[in-house]
Design an enzyme around this catalytic site. Sequence first.
Site, PDB file in Angstrom:
ATOM      1  N   GLN A   1       0.827  -1.204   0.000  1.00 16.00           N
ATOM      2  CA  GLN A   1       0.000   0.000   0.000  1.00 16.00           C
ATOM      3  C   GLN A   1       0.865   1.259   0.000  1.00 16.00           C
ATOM      4  OE1 GLN A   1      -2.884  -2.252   3.153  1.00 16.00           O
ATOM      5  NE2 GLN A   1      -3.417  -0.115   2.860  1.00 16.00           N
TER       6      GLN A   1
ATOM      7  N   ARG B   1      -9.028  -1.526   8.269  1.00 17.77           N
ATOM      8  CA  ARG B   1     -10.019  -0.524   7.873  1.00 17.77           C
ATOM      9  C   ARG B   1     -10.352   0.443   9.001  1.00 17.77           C
ATOM     10  NH1 ARG B   1     -14.376  -1.841   3.151  1.00 17.77           N
ATOM     11  NH2 ARG B   1     -14.254   0.250   2.317  1.00 17.77           N
ATOM     12  N   CYS B   2      -9.323   1.095   9.489  1.00 18.21           N
ATOM     13  CA  CYS B   2      -9.456   1.926  10.682  1.00 18.21           C
ATOM     14  C   CYS B   2      -8.180   2.720  10.757  1.00 18.21           C
ATOM     15  CB  CYS B   2      -9.578   1.003  11.889  1.00 18.21           C
ATOM     16  SG  CYS B   2      -8.927   1.629  13.418  1.00 18.21           S
TER      17      CYS B   2
ATOM     18  N   GLU C   1     -12.942   4.267   5.647  1.00 20.16           N
ATOM     19  CA  GLU C   1     -12.966   3.412   6.833  1.00 20.16           C
ATOM     20  C   GLU C   1     -14.135   3.684   7.771  1.00 20.16           C
ATOM     21  OE1 GLU C   1      -8.253   2.920   7.593  1.00 20.16           O
ATOM     22  OE2 GLU C   1      -9.049   4.939   7.523  1.00 20.16           O
TER      23      GLU C   1
HETATM   24  N1  PCD Z   1     -15.399  12.744   0.100  1.00 22.40           N
HETATM   25  C1  PCD Z   1     -15.000  11.679  -0.595  1.00 22.40           C
HETATM   26  C2  PCD Z   1     -14.076  10.812  -0.012  1.00 22.40           C
HETATM   27  C3  PCD Z   1     -13.653   9.714  -0.743  1.00 22.40           C
HETATM   28  N2  PCD Z   1     -14.125   9.489  -1.976  1.00 22.40           N
HETATM   29  C4  PCD Z   1     -13.662   8.316  -2.708  1.00 22.40           C
HETATM   30  O1  PCD Z   1     -13.764   7.174  -1.929  1.00 22.40           O
HETATM   31  C5  PCD Z   1     -12.586   6.359  -2.044  1.00 22.40           C
HETATM   32  C6  PCD Z   1     -11.864   6.208  -0.673  1.00 22.40           C
HETATM   33  O2  PCD Z   1     -11.281   7.432  -0.363  1.00 22.40           O
HETATM   34  P1  PCD Z   1     -10.508   7.758   0.998  1.00 22.40           P
HETATM   35  O3  PCD Z   1     -11.464   7.797   2.126  1.00 22.40           O
HETATM   36  O4  PCD Z   1      -9.666   8.945   0.779  1.00 22.40           O
HETATM   37  O5  PCD Z   1      -9.598   6.486   1.287  1.00 22.40           O
HETATM   38  P2  PCD Z   1      -8.303   6.014   0.454  1.00 22.40           P
HETATM   39  O6  PCD Z   1      -7.094   6.543   1.119  1.00 22.40           O
HETATM   40  O7  PCD Z   1      -8.488   6.215  -0.957  1.00 22.40           O
HETATM   41  O8  PCD Z   1      -8.399   4.470   0.690  1.00 22.40           O
HETATM   42  C7  PCD Z   1      -7.958   3.878   1.885  1.00 22.40           C
HETATM   43  C8  PCD Z   1      -9.134   3.176   2.571  1.00 22.40           C
HETATM   44  O9  PCD Z   1      -9.869   2.420   1.593  1.00 22.40           O
HETATM   45  C9  PCD Z   1     -10.823   1.491   2.134  1.00 22.40           C
HETATM   46  N3  PCD Z   1     -11.634   1.002   1.066  1.00 22.40           N
HETATM   47  C10 PCD Z   1     -11.162  -0.045   0.288  1.00 22.40           C
HETATM   48  N4  PCD Z   1     -11.845  -0.373  -0.805  1.00 22.40           N
HETATM   49  C11 PCD Z   1     -11.401  -1.403  -1.555  1.00 22.40           C
HETATM   50  N5  PCD Z   1     -12.114  -1.725  -2.647  1.00 22.40           N
HETATM   51  N6  PCD Z   1     -10.291  -2.099  -1.248  1.00 22.40           N
HETATM   52  C12 PCD Z   1      -9.569  -1.797  -0.151  1.00 22.40           C
HETATM   53  O10 PCD Z   1      -8.481  -2.459   0.141  1.00 22.40           O
HETATM   54  C13 PCD Z   1     -10.013  -0.766   0.696  1.00 22.40           C
HETATM   55  N7  PCD Z   1      -9.351  -0.449   1.868  1.00 22.40           N
HETATM   56  C14 PCD Z   1     -10.045   0.365   2.807  1.00 22.40           C
HETATM   57  C15 PCD Z   1      -9.055   0.994   3.760  1.00 22.40           C
HETATM   58  S1  PCD Z   1      -8.498   0.044   4.991  1.00 22.40           S
HETATM   59 MO1  PCD Z   1      -6.572   1.096   5.894  1.00 22.40          MO
HETATM   60  O11 PCD Z   1      -5.427   0.492   4.837  1.00 22.40           O
HETATM   61  O12 PCD Z   1      -6.712  -0.135   7.202  1.00 22.40           O
HETATM   62  O13 PCD Z   1      -5.611   2.115   6.970  1.00 22.40           O
HETATM   63  S2  PCD Z   1      -7.583   2.897   4.756  1.00 22.40           S
HETATM   64  C16 PCD Z   1      -8.628   2.266   3.662  1.00 22.40           C
HETATM   65  C17 PCD Z   1     -11.704   7.020  -3.055  1.00 22.40           C
HETATM   66  O14 PCD Z   1     -11.906   6.482  -4.304  1.00 22.40           O
HETATM   67  C18 PCD Z   1     -12.185   8.465  -3.025  1.00 22.40           C
HETATM   68  O15 PCD Z   1     -11.894   9.167  -4.091  1.00 22.40           O
HETATM   69  C19 PCD Z   1     -15.048  10.345  -2.547  1.00 22.40           C
HETATM   70  O16 PCD Z   1     -15.482  10.116  -3.682  1.00 22.40           O
HETATM   71  N8  PCD Z   1     -15.462  11.464  -1.841  1.00 22.40           N
END
Ligand code: PCD
Length: 788
Positions: free
Chosen positions: A223, A373-374, A743
């Site tokens: 990433q 996802r936080c 997130e």
């Molecule tokens: N106001 C607003 C805001 C936002 N957007 C859109 O929505 C999306 C998102 O964004 P953002 O909030 O700025 O975020 P980014 O930086 O781009 O991304 C990151 C995130 O992203 C989520 N989501 C998702 N989806 C998918 N399909 N796959 C993936 O892997 C994933 N991962 C998850 C996670 S875990 Mo961490 O890494 O735990 O810290 S952190 C995270 C992009 O397309 C954009 O452009 C819009 O339209 N408007």
Amino acid sequence: METEVRTPPTICGMGHRMKRKEDARFLFGKGRYVDDIKLPGMLYMDIVRSPFAHARIKSINAERALAMDGVVAVITGKDLEKYNLHWMPTLMGDTQMVLPTDRVMYQAQEVAAVIATDRYIAADAVEAIEVEYEPLEPVVDPFRALEPDAPVLRTDKGKTDNHIWHWEVGDREATERAFQEADVVVKQQIYIPRIHVASIETCGCIADYNPAEGKLTVYMTTQAPHVVRTALALVAGHVGLSEEKIRVISPDIGGGFGGKVPTYPGYVIAIAASVLLGKPVKWIEDRSENLQADSFARDYHITAELAATKDGKITALRIKTLADHGYTDAAANPSKFPAGLFSICTGSYDIKHAFVEVDAVYTNKPPGGVAYRCSFRVTEAVHAIERMVDVLAQKLGMDPAELRFRNFVQPDQFPYKSALGWEYDSGNYPAALRKAMDLIGYEELRREQAERRARGELIGIGISSFTEIVGAGPSRHFDILGIKMFDSCELRIHPTGKAIARFGTKSQGQGHETTYAQIIAEELGIPAAHVQVEEGDTDTAPYGLGTYASRSTPTAGAAAAMAARKVREKARKIAAYLLEVSEEDLEWEPGVFRVKGAPDKSVTIQEIAFAAYTNHPPGMEAGLEAVHYYDPPNLTFPFGSYICVVDIDKGTGQVKIRRFVAVDDCGHVINPMIVEGQIHGGLTMGFAPAMMEELVYDEEGNILTGSFMDYLLPTAVETPRWETARTVTPSPHHPLGAKGVGESATVGAPAAIVNAVVDALSPYGVTHIDIPITPYKVWKILHEKGVV
Ligand code: PCD
Ligand SMILES: [Cu+]
């Protein structure tokens, strides 16, 4: 307020539900993931992993493996030690084994690697390697880890106990006083279990060292490709890998979710193997390796307390947490934040006094602490405060919505300085909760609940009114390995008015190829369809910190707008030259400069682009391009209110989510369809740990949930139907008024679900249930409390 749509569909700027450009490639099966790449002469790597959670390695015998046809090499810790590559630094300044020379610290840890001409031969050779272990007493429970007679795990660091760090924030004394003076105090233990992101694509790489050029190319599921390049140069500079000789390419990524931020030992071993053998080496984790050995998330043992007046004004919050980090602190946090952004735990409420402390310990489990996802421990924070507000409501006999309204930070308090030091940029919490209540018919549901309760039925209504904190930088507070957390866009307009834009972020499915193009379309009036977006190749992309923590829109998205504005300023000069007027006489509308008062005298952005290469003003540089490195002045604070309604089956303990309404606010929206997709996906990833996901270990440190037979993921069948809606409170400091959103839903959803289940069971004296809320857990409670 809604996001204003200023461009016609032909241009497709902000606010348009543009179909994702990248989807054509994915739907035709033409995505290019690491495992799709095959290089001539490529070798394959597989890894021997430890069956023990804690053991001394007495010997490794690779003779049988090496004798097999097609086996090229076996690499052990002792081999790497010769180059001082057997340990590597973690993002949090700890050390992690690449391959062990002495001890293994968790089950499924890498022990040795086989390189072979074929993936199957590599796997067979792994079976043929004989490792002799001397099992040692494992430390599995984090509370046990702190006992004076617990085995000390990191003796290699000269440690005499398993404590890693203590971190605290807030005013301990003032909070103490507020608790002493409070009418009401509630206290609750909350465990947020260890979970795993389980992306569709596992991790992997191809390391391709070219001895003739001394150049290393790594195709990698990361990433954050630039950070990997710099980190590699820093740890392997001494073996000749200097930064200009390293190219990291992150091709299509099949889901990141925070799990592809860390650098795993497998990458480093594959790189070392390629450098040693002078051939490309591919390593792709299998599903079990991904689940058993990759970075975990959460694993916070929280004790939370709230103090309040008897009419429900919260006066103080106190939290003490024990964080289980596994055998090394390899959390993926910004350097200065060992507990991530956990101090957002005062949430959406105006709480005057707060104090939070976190202690981290070593155990014989895999390392990690990734931001599933936080954005760095925000889910933990939100879960704690949103649960506690309900615990308090229950104690006071007050409606949880009413208690929230009484304590919300009010719209006129923004920018709001929280007791734990954050400055919230903008928000309108009452509006979001009111909207969610109207959509679900809250008052009516409460009436229905009363009637059904009288008949002995179990129905629960749960609210979560969360505040997120996403978009790191600003660089004065946020860095990774000392590298400041800004992000970048490099924008180049071609003579025919088409564009290419490159970014320091890296989409893993979020749709950046579409939304960044829409931002540039918004700013320049060049149709989004004509803007090609590229990310993930360190040889071509401008430097950036990558995509996680919902930071791409707050940082790189802002950089796109700023770069486009720079281009527009130059375009204005060219337009003035072409129209033979002064710059002040020009008016801009997306895609066209017009002469004020003479609207038929105009030039389009495409004509200007052509002129930039064919007829530019004398004395001006040719070309039309700009680069912008955007360092945000603050984080963005998206928020939302979720309401969940559950029915519980008394016979089986099965919780059925009848309705789930999610009102989100991420400021101005770039692509409403993508945002809805993000919310749907995010809600499902909040539902998963609330109801099913948990990594469980036995007392020997054996993982009991090492496959998808035991580690449950929701499919479309279990997933409820999500009802989504939006309010729009722009960020005052973001150039587009946008906030991150990726997130929010995962952060906000679990508490709404638990609050609903606890609400259903509250007449029987239930005040809390730890996630995941499995049918068995509920069934047991029903029996213990005499409900059935
Ligand atoms: N106001 C607003 C805001 C936002 N957007 C859109 O929505 C999306 C998102 O964004 P953002 O909030 O700025 O975020 P980014 O930086 O781009 O991304 C990151 C995130 O992203 C989520 N989501 C998702 N989806 C998918 N399909 N796959 C993936 O892997 C994933 N991962 C998850 C996670 S875990 Mo961490 O890494 O735990 O810290 S952190 C995270 C992009 O397309 C954009 O452009 C819009 O339209 N408007
Ligand atoms: Cu992974």
